[in-house]
Design a protein around this motif. Structure first.
Motif, mmCIF file in Angstrom:
data_model
loop_
_atom_site.group_PDB
_atom_site.id
_atom_site.type_symbol
_atom_site.label_atom_id
_atom_site.label_comp_id
_atom_site.label_asym_id
_atom_site.label_seq_id
_atom_site.Cartn_x
_atom_site.Cartn_y
_atom_site.Cartn_z
ATOM 1 N N GLY A 452 0.820 -1.206 0.000
ATOM 2 C CA GLY A 452 0.000 0.000 0.000
ATOM 3 C C GLY A 452 0.852 1.254 0.000
ATOM 4 O O GLY A 452 0.562 2.225 -0.712
ATOM 5 N N HIS A 453 1.920 1.255 0.805
ATOM 6 C CA HIS A 453 2.809 2.419 0.828
ATOM 7 C C HIS A 453 3.423 2.666 -0.551
ATOM 8 O O HIS A 453 3.585 3.818 -0.970
ATOM 9 C CB HIS A 453 3.919 2.215 1.859
ATOM 10 N N ALA A 454 3.780 1.594 -1.253
ATOM 11 C CA ALA A 454 4.378 1.762 -2.579
ATOM 12 C C ALA A 454 3.363 2.305 -3.573
ATOM 13 O O ALA A 454 3.689 3.154 -4.420
ATOM 14 C CB ALA A 454 4.936 0.428 -3.071
ATOM 15 N N THR A 455 2.131 1.832 -3.486
ATOM 16 C CA THR A 455 1.107 2.295 -4.413
ATOM 17 C C THR A 455 0.815 3.774 -4.190
ATOM 18 O O THR A 455 0.703 4.554 -5.148
ATOM 19 C CB THR A 455 -0.169 1.457 -4.248
ATOM 20 N N VAL A 456 0.719 4.170 -2.936
ATOM 21 C CA VAL A 456 0.553 5.589 -2.625
ATOM 22 C C VAL A 456 1.777 6.380 -3.085
ATOM 23 O O VAL A 456 1.655 7.492 -3.617
ATOM 24 C CB VAL A 456 0.304 5.777 -1.117
ATOM 25 N N ALA A 457 2.961 5.804 -2.914
ATOM 26 C CA ALA A 457 4.186 6.475 -3.358
ATOM 27 C C ALA A 457 4.138 6.765 -4.852
ATOM 28 O O ALA A 457 4.455 7.877 -5.299
ATOM 29 C CB ALA A 457 5.403 5.615 -3.029
ATOM 30 N N GLY A 458 3.739 5.765 -5.640
ATOM 31 C CA GLY A 458 3.667 5.966 -7.082
ATOM 32 C C GLY A 458 2.674 7.038 -7.467
ATOM 33 O O GLY A 458 2.929 7.851 -8.369
ATOM 34 N N ALA A 459 1.533 7.063 -6.776
ATOM 35 C CA ALA A 459 0.500 8.047 -7.100
ATOM 36 C C ALA A 459 0.921 9.455 -6.700
ATOM 37 O O ALA A 459 0.848 10.401 -7.499
ATOM 38 C CB ALA A 459 -0.807 7.663 -6.407
ATOM 39 N N CYS A 460 1.361 9.613 -5.467
ATOM 40 C CA CYS A 460 1.677 10.954 -4.966
ATOM 41 C C CYS A 460 2.917 11.531 -5.640
ATOM 42 O O CYS A 460 2.969 12.733 -5.938
ATOM 43 C CB CYS A 460 1.863 10.913 -3.457
ATOM 44 N N ALA A 461 3.919 10.689 -5.885
ATOM 45 C CA ALA A 461 5.116 11.177 -6.576
ATOM 46 C C ALA A 461 4.774 11.630 -7.991
ATOM 47 O O ALA A 461 5.347 12.608 -8.498
ATOM 48 C CB ALA A 461 6.183 10.088 -6.605
ATOM 49 N N THR A 462 3.849 10.946 -8.638
ATOM 50 C CA THR A 462 3.434 11.342 -9.987
ATOM 51 C C THR A 462 2.768 12.713 -9.969
ATOM 52 O O THR A 462 3.018 13.554 -10.844
ATOM 53 C CB THR A 462 2.488 10.278 -10.569
ATOM 54 N N ALA A 505 9.865 8.246 -3.138
ATOM 55 C CA ALA A 505 8.940 7.126 -3.345
ATOM 56 C C ALA A 505 9.603 5.802 -2.991
ATOM 57 O O ALA A 505 8.993 4.930 -2.350
ATOM 58 C CB ALA A 505 8.452 7.115 -4.790
ATOM 59 N N ALA A 506 10.862 5.625 -3.393
ATOM 60 C CA ALA A 506 11.578 4.385 -3.078
ATOM 61 C C ALA A 506 11.872 4.275 -1.588
ATOM 62 O O ALA A 506 11.734 3.194 -0.993
ATOM 63 C CB ALA A 506 12.876 4.319 -3.879
ATOM 64 N N ASN A 507 12.294 5.373 -0.959
ATOM 65 C CA ASN A 507 12.576 5.340 0.480
ATOM 66 C C ASN A 507 11.367 4.879 1.277
ATOM 67 O O ASN A 507 11.476 4.023 2.170
ATOM 68 C CB ASN A 507 12.979 6.727 0.977
ATOM 69 N N ILE A 508 10.210 5.447 0.967
ATOM 70 C CA ILE A 508 9.006 5.100 1.725
ATOM 71 C C ILE A 508 8.600 3.662 1.444
ATOM 72 O O ILE A 508 8.217 2.916 2.357
ATOM 73 C CB ILE A 508 7.867 6.079 1.393
ATOM 74 N N SER A 509 8.691 3.243 0.190
ATOM 75 C CA SER A 509 8.330 1.868 -0.162
ATOM 76 C C SER A 509 9.278 0.867 0.488
ATOM 77 O O SER A 509 8.850 -0.088 1.153
ATOM 78 C CB SER A 509 8.363 1.694 -1.688
ATOM 79 N N LEU A 510 10.578 1.062 0.299
ATOM 80 C CA LEU A 510 11.563 0.100 0.795
ATOM 81 C C LEU A 510 11.777 0.220 2.295
ATOM 82 O O LEU A 510 12.303 -0.703 2.928
ATOM 83 C CB LEU A 510 12.879 0.278 0.039
ATOM 84 N N GLY A 511 11.361 1.343 2.880
ATOM 85 C CA GLY A 511 11.398 1.444 4.335
ATOM 86 C C GLY A 511 10.509 0.407 4.994
ATOM 87 O O GLY A 511 10.792 -0.071 6.098
#
Length: 571
Positions: A452-462, A505-511
């Motif tokens: 979920g964090h990665a999906t939000v990361a992709g959306a918000c970073a875009t 986006a990667a930091n939040i996802s991989l965190g």
């Protein structure tokens, strides 16, 4: 898998790659609108005076009010027609759910489990039955473990509809690596090493013997999934994301260190972080109780001193308690605080002598879209999690490794993984192969894939990239000291907004991986979130009064696109 949709191209692909669909859609626009008006008249019993063309309404003296109503109708109808023209892509799972009758590779947290941590099959069938029927009563009938204090995390959200952007069921996500594959072996080995190195400062990776051991072990596995240099993992690629921006500069994005200009209360990004070595679920009894949904008996012990984020333990706690769009909302405030040159030069009002953006193309516009994209993206993530993949969490995979190694059951796991240095070090450290978790409760109570964090990361970073001047160089770049008490000047290569947004986006996802609750490929959710954010921008790109050449941004795969008049084009 509970999905049999057909494969096709999504409208977030540049239109050069899909000329037939776009041409057909554009050609049919006028006829479609006429048909929609006729259908609306018939369906709702509305008279011709209500749904007549706006020009006719104006001629009868109804004026701007009716014209505005029809403009709204046309814009919303066009957006709906655009998404209707898309065909939902075929969804493919990795076959593990059908392959293993014991559901060893499937998510089942909070359901009844035996002493091996395997789910009660009748309970799992009840979960599948509810997901297939979509009946609220069937979800209420899913039996939980008698020990369960926690509940399943909102599985019915997999079926939510949104009124803006691409439907979550229309997004693409490749199948996850299979349970006994070399790819998943590499992933769980990486997660073990992320746990073992939680207390190594990012700034010390080059000199750390533990990091060197992690690199040697990961490079020795048959599959290498982490970013590489010359085909091998290095201190400069270990645990990093996969875009060019991820590999430039310090490990963490500048947006996690710079002060946040939060209105009248600026925020210095020093955080409450756990003390070193504060790991959980390292005994089998604790692990099994958590799988059965029991509340954790332990709690996190925090450092008395607030620090800048400087290691994976601190980052893991940041993504433990964050509001999911928090990092990107902060980034939006930091970005706008850099001044007008940090914004895309193509946005309206950059060259205006008489106006400035506010409701549109100003702060409220950007902040609204960041939050909106996060919620829409979660709907897509929940669809893939619950309806397609139902992937087990890393803590459960580690439990399978432990039971395999102690002879309780042969799970057919790859020998390279069982003999890896990662597994050996964890067993030496705690007497078993269970994954040391950063959170007392372990993973959330929903499946792993996608994150979920990665999906939000992709959306918000875009969304951020759609408003940002991606080439803008961040002023006064910094990195945290090894103790996290100070920010030190970064003296290396320039850091750009685009690169640091991708890195965030990667930091939040991989965190989340560093905390033990996800695998690297769960970050493919970034692609789902990106697709849904592009859909939102497509819908809104036709709503503005300003002269506007469209949103321009760089996708995570490196392609530059422009979103204008509802369409996606290569920039």
């Amino acid at each position: 898998m509970l999905d049999d949709d057909t494969q096709s191209r999504s409208s977030d692909e540049p239109e050069q790659a899909r000329p037939t669909a776009v041409a057909r859609l554009a050609h049919s626009r006028r006829g479609f609108l006429k048909g929609m008006m006729t259908a609306a008249t018939a369906s709702f019993g509305l008279g011709a005076g209500v749904l007549a063309a706006p020009e006719a309404a104006h001629a009868r003296g109804k004026g701007r009010r009716d014209r505005r109503r029809f403009q709204v109708f046309r814009i919303r109808s066009w957006a709906a027609r655009l998404h209707l023209a898309e065909r939902t892509p075929r969804k493919a799972d990795n076959g593990d759910e059908q392959r293993y009758a014991d559901q060893r590779a499937s998510f089942s947290k909070t359901l009844p489990h035996d002493d091996l941590g395997e789910v009660d099959r009748s309970a799992y069938r009840a979960l599948l039955r509810a997901l297939a029927s979509r009946e609220p009563a069937d979800f209420e009938a899913i039996p939980l473990s008698p020990q369960a204090d926690r509940r399943l995390a909102n599985p019915q959200a997999a079926f939510v509809f949104d009124l803006v952007g691409r439907d979550g069921h229309a997004t693409r996500l490749p199948e996850a690596p299979a349970f006994a594959s070399a790819e998943l072996s590499a992933e769980i080995a990486e997660v073990y090493w992320q746990a073992l190195t939680r207390d190594v400062p990012f700034r010390a990776y080059d000199a750390s013997p533990l990091v060197a051991a992690a690199i040697d072990d990961l490079n020795a596995l048959p599959a290498v999934l982490a970013p590489t240099e010359g085909g091998v993992v290095t201190p400069g690629t270990l645990f990093r994301g996969e875009t060019p921006g991820d590999r430039v500069g310090p490990y963490l994005s500048q947006f996690l260190w710079h002060d946040v200009p939060y209105g009248a209360a600026p925020i210095v990004q020093r955080y409450q972080t756990p003390i070193p070595g504060d790991d959980f679920m390292t005994s089998y009894e604790e692990w099994l109780a958590i799988q059965r949904g029991a509340a954790p008996a332990a709690s996190i012990r925090f450092d008395a001193t607030r620090r800048y984020l400087r290691d994976a333990r601190g980052l893991g706690e940041y993504v433990h308690v964050d509001v999911l769009f928090q990092a990107y909302y902060n980034a939006a405030m930091i970005l706008t605080g850099f001044g007008p040159d940090a914004l895309d030069p193509a946005l309206p009002y950059r060259g205006s002598a008489s106006q400035g953006g506010f409701v549109t193309f100003g702060g409220p516009h950007l902040f609204d879209l960041v939050a909106k994209a996060a919620r829409v993206a979660l709907g897509g993530a929940w669809y893939h999690k619950w309806c397609v993949h139902r992937r087990l969490r890393p803590e459960v995979y580690a439990g399978r490794i432990e039971n395999h190694l102690r002879g309780a059951k042969d799970y057919g796991l790859p020998l390279d993984l069982l003999m890896s240095e990662a597994v050996a070090r964890v067993r030496t450290q705690q007497g078993n192969a269970l994954l040391p978790m950063a959170y007392p409760e372990g993973s959330p109570t929903h499946p792993a894939y996608p994150a979920g964090h990665a999906t939000v990361a992709g959306a918000c970073a875009t969304i951020l990239k759609a408003f940002a001047n991606e080439a803008f160089e961040i002023p006064d770049p910094v990195e945290a000291s090894e103790d996290g008490l100070d920010l030190l000047a970064w003296g290396g290569e320039p850091l750009t907004l685009g690169g640091e947004i991708d890195k965030l986006a990667a930091n939040i996802s991989l965190g989340r991986d560093a905390a033990g609750v996800h695998y690297r490929t769960d970050a493919r959710g970034i692609e789902v979130g990106e697709s849904q954010a592009i859909g939102i921008l497509q819908d809104y790109s036709r709503t503005y009064n300003e002269d506007f050449d469209g949103f321009t941004l760089t996708r995570f795969d490196g392609r530059r696109i422009r979103i204008v008049d509802g369409r996606v084009r290569l920039a």
